[in-house]
Design a protein around this motif. Structure first.
Motif, PDB file in Angstrom:
ATOM      1  N   MET A 166       0.696  -1.195  -0.108  1.00 27.26           N
ATOM      2  CA  MET A 166       0.086  -0.016   0.010  1.00 27.26           C
ATOM      3  C   MET A 166       0.836   1.273   0.273  1.00 27.26           C
ATOM      4  N   ASP A 167       0.441   2.133  -0.932  1.00 28.43           N
ATOM      5  CA  ASP A 167       1.262   3.281  -0.999  1.00 28.43           C
ATOM      6  C   ASP A 167       0.738   4.362  -0.072  1.00 28.43           C
ATOM      7  N   VAL A 168       1.387   5.496   0.066  1.00 26.04           N
ATOM      8  CA  VAL A 168       1.045   6.660   1.157  1.00 26.04           C
ATOM      9  C   VAL A 168      -0.143   7.207   0.594  1.00 26.04           C
ATOM     10  N   GLY A 169      -0.158   7.445  -0.795  1.00 26.06           N
ATOM     11  CA  GLY A 169      -1.572   8.133  -1.166  1.00 26.06           C
ATOM     12  C   GLY A 169      -2.854   7.379  -1.030  1.00 26.06           C
ATOM     13  N   SER A 170      -2.743   6.215  -1.049  1.00 25.96           N
ATOM     14  CA  SER A 170      -3.804   5.347  -1.124  1.00 25.96           C
ATOM     15  C   SER A 170      -4.109   5.239   0.637  1.00 25.96           C
ATOM     16  N   ILE A 171      -3.193   5.510   1.658  1.00 22.55           N
ATOM     17  CA  ILE A 171      -3.614   5.302   2.912  1.00 22.55           C
ATOM     18  C   ILE A 171      -4.220   6.677   3.191  1.00 22.55           C
ATOM     19  N   ALA A 172      -3.637   7.688   2.673  1.00 24.55           N
ATOM     20  CA  ALA A 172      -4.339   8.971   3.024  1.00 24.55           C
ATOM     21  C   ALA A 172      -5.719   9.272   2.419  1.00 24.55           C
TER      22      ALA A 172
ATOM     23  N   LEU B   2      -7.871   6.702   1.954  1.00 22.73           N
ATOM     24  CA  LEU B   2      -8.664   5.754   2.939  1.00 22.73           C
ATOM     25  C   LEU B   2      -9.099   6.589   4.112  1.00 22.73           C
ATOM     26  N   SER B   3      -7.887   7.247   4.774  1.00 19.34           N
ATOM     27  CA  SER B   3      -8.118   8.033   6.043  1.00 19.34           C
ATOM     28  C   SER B   3      -8.992   9.059   5.841  1.00 19.34           C
ATOM     29  N   THR B   4      -9.006   9.968   4.512  1.00 23.32           N
ATOM     30  CA  THR B   4      -9.984  11.072   4.529  1.00 23.32           C
ATOM     31  C   THR B   4     -11.271  10.616   3.943  1.00 23.32           C
ATOM     32  N   THR B   5     -11.569   9.522   3.446  1.00 19.77           N
ATOM     33  CA  THR B   5     -12.698   8.760   3.211  1.00 19.77           C
ATOM     34  C   THR B   5     -13.495   8.354   4.415  1.00 19.77           C
ATOM     35  N   MET B   6     -12.675   7.739   5.375  1.00 15.07           N
ATOM     36  CA  MET B   6     -13.305   7.563   6.639  1.00 15.07           C
ATOM     37  C   MET B   6     -13.881   8.712   7.449  1.00 15.07           C
ATOM     38  N   ALA B   7     -13.202   9.576   7.214  1.00 17.26           N
ATOM     39  CA  ALA B   7     -13.300  11.050   8.271  1.00 17.26           C
ATOM     40  C   ALA B   7     -14.649  11.651   7.464  1.00 17.26           C
ATOM     41  N   GLU B   8     -14.625  11.512   6.350  1.00 19.03           N
ATOM     42  CA  GLU B   8     -15.989  12.069   5.806  1.00 19.03           C
ATOM     43  C   GLU B   8     -17.269  11.170   5.978  1.00 19.03           C
TER      44      GLU B   8
END
Length: 66
Positions: A1-7, A9-15
């Motif tokens: 998993m690259d850093v971009g997909s982790i970021a 995913l985190s943004t999507t979960m927060a939204e």
């Protein structure tokens, strides 16, 4: 998993969490409004008039053999 997909995913979960919180707040507000409207409607009903001149034995028995 690259850093971009982790970021992402985190943004999507927060939204999603924020959307759920807003949805619950709107639901609670709608329920409060419905409750106050129902209370106002019930209080606006006129009192039920009593039925004068009816015999006292009416309504004491139910015919179950009809």
């Amino acid at each position: 998993m690259d850093v971009g997909s982790i970021a992402q995913l985190s943004t999507t979960m927060a939204e999603t969490g924020t959307r759920n919180e807003v949805g619950m707040a709107v639901l609670k507000k709608a329920q409060d409004i419905q409750s106050s409207t129902a209370t106002a409607l019930i209080e606006a009903l006129p009192p039920v008039p009593s039925a004068p001149n009816l015999p006292s034995h009416l309504g004491n028995r139910i015919n179950t053999t009809a």
